[in-house]
Design a protein around this motif. Sequence first.
Motif, PDB file in Angstrom:
ATOM      1  N   CYS A 197      39.452  33.385 -67.221  1.00 41.31           N
ATOM      2  CA  CYS A 197      38.409  34.356 -66.869  1.00 41.31           C
ATOM      3  C   CYS A 197      38.230  35.402 -67.960  1.00 41.31           C
ATOM      4  O   CYS A 197      37.102  35.671 -68.389  1.00 41.31           O
ATOM      5  CB  CYS A 197      38.775  35.029 -65.544  1.00 41.31           C
ATOM      6  SG  CYS A 197      37.730  36.447 -65.094  1.00 41.31           S
ATOM      7  N   PHE A 198      39.332  35.987 -68.424  1.00 39.27           N
ATOM      8  CA  PHE A 198      39.243  37.106 -69.357  1.00 39.27           C
ATOM      9  C   PHE A 198      39.368  36.691 -70.817  1.00 39.27           C
ATOM     10  O   PHE A 198      38.629  37.202 -71.662  1.00 39.27           O
ATOM     11  CB  PHE A 198      40.303  38.156 -69.010  1.00 39.27           C
ATOM     12  CG  PHE A 198      40.049  38.831 -67.695  1.00 39.27           C
ATOM     13  CD1 PHE A 198      39.066  39.806 -67.576  1.00 39.27           C
ATOM     14  CD2 PHE A 198      40.771  38.481 -66.563  1.00 39.27           C
ATOM     15  CE1 PHE A 198      38.820  40.426 -66.355  1.00 39.27           C
ATOM     16  CE2 PHE A 198      40.533  39.091 -65.342  1.00 39.27           C
ATOM     17  CZ  PHE A 198      39.549  40.073 -65.235  1.00 39.27           C
ATOM     18  N   HIS A 253      42.056  43.645 -72.722  1.00 35.90           N
ATOM     19  CA  HIS A 253      40.690  43.215 -72.417  1.00 35.90           C
ATOM     20  C   HIS A 253      39.833  44.444 -72.169  1.00 35.90           C
ATOM     21  O   HIS A 253      40.349  45.543 -71.919  1.00 35.90           O
ATOM     22  CB  HIS A 253      40.670  42.335 -71.158  1.00 35.90           C
ATOM     23  CG  HIS A 253      41.559  41.144 -71.223  1.00 35.90           C
ATOM     24  ND1 HIS A 253      41.209  39.985 -71.876  1.00 35.90           N
ATOM     25  CD2 HIS A 253      42.812  40.929 -70.711  1.00 35.90           C
ATOM     26  CE1 HIS A 253      42.195  39.113 -71.765  1.00 35.90           C
ATOM     27  NE2 HIS A 253      43.173  39.658 -71.061  1.00 35.90           N
ATOM     28  N   TYR A 264      34.453  35.340 -67.013  1.00 38.80           N
ATOM     29  CA  TYR A 264      34.256  36.351 -65.965  1.00 38.80           C
ATOM     30  C   TYR A 264      33.891  35.732 -64.617  1.00 38.80           C
ATOM     31  O   TYR A 264      32.913  36.110 -63.973  1.00 38.80           O
ATOM     32  CB  TYR A 264      33.226  37.385 -66.406  1.00 38.80           C
ATOM     33  CG  TYR A 264      33.657  38.093 -67.678  1.00 38.80           C
ATOM     34  CD1 TYR A 264      34.917  38.677 -67.769  1.00 38.80           C
ATOM     35  CD2 TYR A 264      32.831  38.126 -68.799  1.00 38.80           C
ATOM     36  CE1 TYR A 264      35.344  39.293 -68.945  1.00 38.80           C
ATOM     37  CE2 TYR A 264      33.250  38.747 -69.978  1.00 38.80           C
ATOM     38  CZ  TYR A 264      34.504  39.325 -70.041  1.00 38.80           C
ATOM     39  OH  TYR A 264      34.932  39.932 -71.198  1.00 38.80           O
ATOM     40  N   TYR A 275      30.479  39.710 -56.410  1.00 45.75           N
ATOM     41  CA  TYR A 275      30.924  40.123 -57.737  1.00 45.75           C
ATOM     42  C   TYR A 275      31.761  41.393 -57.641  1.00 45.75           C
ATOM     43  O   TYR A 275      31.624  42.178 -56.699  1.00 45.75           O
ATOM     44  CB  TYR A 275      29.718  40.423 -58.639  1.00 45.75           C
ATOM     45  CG  TYR A 275      28.811  39.249 -58.910  1.00 45.75           C
ATOM     46  CD1 TYR A 275      29.002  38.431 -60.019  1.00 45.75           C
ATOM     47  CD2 TYR A 275      27.740  38.963 -58.062  1.00 45.75           C
ATOM     48  CE1 TYR A 275      28.165  37.356 -60.273  1.00 45.75           C
ATOM     49  CE2 TYR A 275      26.899  37.888 -58.305  1.00 45.75           C
ATOM     50  CZ  TYR A 275      27.115  37.090 -59.414  1.00 45.75           C
ATOM     51  OH  TYR A 275      26.287  36.026 -59.655  1.00 45.75           O
ATOM     52  N   ARG A 329      36.238  34.980 -71.651  1.00 43.93           N
ATOM     53  CA  ARG A 329      35.096  35.808 -71.227  1.00 43.93           C
ATOM     54  C   ARG A 329      34.144  35.042 -70.313  1.00 43.93           C
ATOM     55  O   ARG A 329      32.916  35.185 -70.380  1.00 43.93           O
ATOM     56  CB  ARG A 329      34.347  36.368 -72.448  1.00 43.93           C
ATOM     57  CG  ARG A 329      35.238  37.254 -73.308  1.00 43.93           C
ATOM     58  CD  ARG A 329      34.493  37.880 -74.462  1.00 43.93           C
ATOM     59  NE  ARG A 329      35.398  38.713 -75.255  1.00 43.93           N
ATOM     60  CZ  ARG A 329      35.026  39.412 -76.324  1.00 43.93           C
ATOM     61  NH1 ARG A 329      33.760  39.362 -76.734  1.00 43.93           N
ATOM     62  NH2 ARG A 329      35.906  40.133 -76.976  1.00 43.93           N
ATOM     63  N   GLN A 365      29.090  45.243 -66.197  1.00 46.13           N
ATOM     64  CA  GLN A 365      29.519  43.852 -66.351  1.00 46.13           C
ATOM     65  C   GLN A 365      30.199  43.388 -65.069  1.00 46.13           C
ATOM     66  O   GLN A 365      30.936  44.137 -64.422  1.00 46.13           O
ATOM     67  CB  GLN A 365      30.467  43.722 -67.540  1.00 46.13           C
ATOM     68  CG  GLN A 365      30.577  42.324 -68.088  1.00 46.13           C
ATOM     69  CD  GLN A 365      31.101  42.318 -69.522  1.00 46.13           C
ATOM     70  OE1 GLN A 365      31.581  43.325 -70.033  1.00 46.13           O
ATOM     71  NE2 GLN A 365      31.014  41.161 -70.172  1.00 46.13           N
ATOM     72  N   ARG A 366      29.964  42.115 -64.701  1.00 43.88           N
ATOM     73  CA  ARG A 366      30.423  41.614 -63.420  1.00 43.88           C
ATOM     74  C   ARG A 366      31.390  40.440 -63.571  1.00 43.88           C
ATOM     75  O   ARG A 366      31.253  39.619 -64.481  1.00 43.88           O
ATOM     76  CB  ARG A 366      29.227  41.152 -62.564  1.00 43.88           C
ATOM     77  CG  ARG A 366      28.325  42.292 -62.100  1.00 43.88           C
ATOM     78  CD  ARG A 366      27.117  41.754 -61.367  1.00 43.88           C
ATOM     79  NE  ARG A 366      26.328  42.834 -60.760  1.00 43.88           N
ATOM     80  CZ  ARG A 366      25.193  42.651 -60.087  1.00 43.88           C
ATOM     81  NH1 ARG A 366      24.718  41.410 -59.926  1.00 43.88           N
ATOM     82  NH2 ARG A 366      24.547  43.668 -59.570  1.00 43.88           N
ATOM     83  N   ILE A 367      32.335  40.370 -62.618  1.00 52.46           N
ATOM     84  CA  ILE A 367      33.229  39.230 -62.472  1.00 52.46           C
ATOM     85  C   ILE A 367      32.815  38.506 -61.191  1.00 52.46           C
ATOM     86  O   ILE A 367      32.827  39.090 -60.105  1.00 52.46           O
ATOM     87  CB  ILE A 367      34.703  39.679 -62.364  1.00 52.46           C
ATOM     88  CG1 ILE A 367      35.090  40.531 -63.560  1.00 52.46           C
ATOM     89  CG2 ILE A 367      35.613  38.460 -62.252  1.00 52.46           C
ATOM     90  CD1 ILE A 367      36.428  41.255 -63.382  1.00 52.46           C
ATOM     91  N   GLU A 385      31.984  44.585 -60.033  1.00 50.75           N
ATOM     92  CA  GLU A 385      31.199  45.160 -61.118  1.00 50.75           C
ATOM     93  C   GLU A 385      31.873  46.405 -61.673  1.00 50.75           C
ATOM     94  O   GLU A 385      32.241  47.319 -60.919  1.00 50.75           O
ATOM     95  CB  GLU A 385      29.806  45.516 -60.611  1.00 50.75           C
ATOM     96  CG  GLU A 385      28.882  46.092 -61.667  1.00 50.75           C
ATOM     97  CD  GLU A 385      27.505  46.417 -61.103  1.00 50.75           C
ATOM     98  OE1 GLU A 385      26.691  45.482 -60.999  1.00 50.75           O
ATOM     99  OE2 GLU A 385      27.275  47.593 -60.738  1.00 50.75           O
ATOM    100  N   LEU A 397      35.682  45.575 -70.487  1.00 51.35           N
ATOM    101  CA  LEU A 397      34.372  45.256 -69.947  1.00 51.35           C
ATOM    102  C   LEU A 397      33.505  46.491 -70.092  1.00 51.35           C
ATOM    103  O   LEU A 397      33.986  47.632 -70.014  1.00 51.35           O
ATOM    104  CB  LEU A 397      34.438  44.858 -68.471  1.00 51.35           C
ATOM    105  CG  LEU A 397      34.828  43.417 -68.120  1.00 51.35           C
ATOM    106  CD1 LEU A 397      36.321  43.212 -68.321  1.00 51.35           C
ATOM    107  CD2 LEU A 397      34.458  43.098 -66.677  1.00 51.35           C
TER     108      LEU A 397
END
Length: 319
Positions: free
Chosen positions: A19-20, A262, A25, A246, A23, A268-270, A248, A264
């Motif tokens: 995920c990180f 890391h 996410y 998400y 990138r 920016q959303r995961i 955010e 963000l």
Amino acid sequence: MDMTTTLIDHTFRKDVRRCFDQRAYALPARWLYDRRGSELFEDITELPEYYPTRTETKLLRDHSADFANAIGKGRAVIEFGSGSSAKTPHLLRAVEPSAYVPIDISGEFLEHSAAMLQDDFPDLPIHPVEADFMKRVELPDAVAGLPKLGFFPGSTIGNMIARTSVDLLRFMRETLGIGAQLLIGLDRVKEQQVLIDAYDDSAGVTAQFSLNLLDRINRELDGDIPVDKFRHVAIWNDDYARIEIYLEAQDDVSFSIDGTKHSLISGQRIHIENSHKFGLRDARLMLRAGGWTPLCDWSDERDYFTLILAEAHPYKHAP
């Protein structure tokens, strides 16, 4: 620590790193369900906005005689992603199973739920299995020769994209075997605001559930994510007929996970969860693609939710 738990921890770490580090996410929704996440989800099921649990529970209660007729008695009930097993007693009373096998990824929560259910059904053999049901599961020897009924309530299959949901149904078929039945719950397409409210409740419990995933990363992967700098976001994606969830970032944030740094930017959303909603024809096609032949179904008066009973027949190689 047993082998299953070690494997799950390894897979969780791998998914978080992907995920990180890459990138991407996005994280699989199953990682929301550690002990704390499972407890929070049970709180969600009690919220006035969250209709799926009470609607499905009413179907299980109201159609118990139908289940008894369609399924018969004496099967081993195998529940995938059993959680608290709160809905399960309605089914167990209807079909009088020979055994019950709850399968869940959260071992501690699984053992607690199985013990509570055993109090209600003291004569029922219960064999909890801690496992990731997203693949073929080895069932206990005690149920090897018994006819089986898979139980997959809650429209959990809606958390998956189409390819993954079909793969899961095929794994369930491999786990249960030819001749097995599957009773599956499916959430239906409905008014957009009803859906949004169900996944973004006024009390903020669903937000706690989502943010707990960041707390879990901090706890288990030596992270220092500033959880208070993120917010829960739920949107309806009409093209995909799904709710998307998400996390955010509300500000620019920097943090580390497993010693790797890391960052963000604000906004920016995961992507942490999908919840697909189904038309009845779509649901039947999905089941057939996964190797299951639909037999019958039951819906509430508003068509908010549907339970489908299907059976694993031998594959036919001709059209």
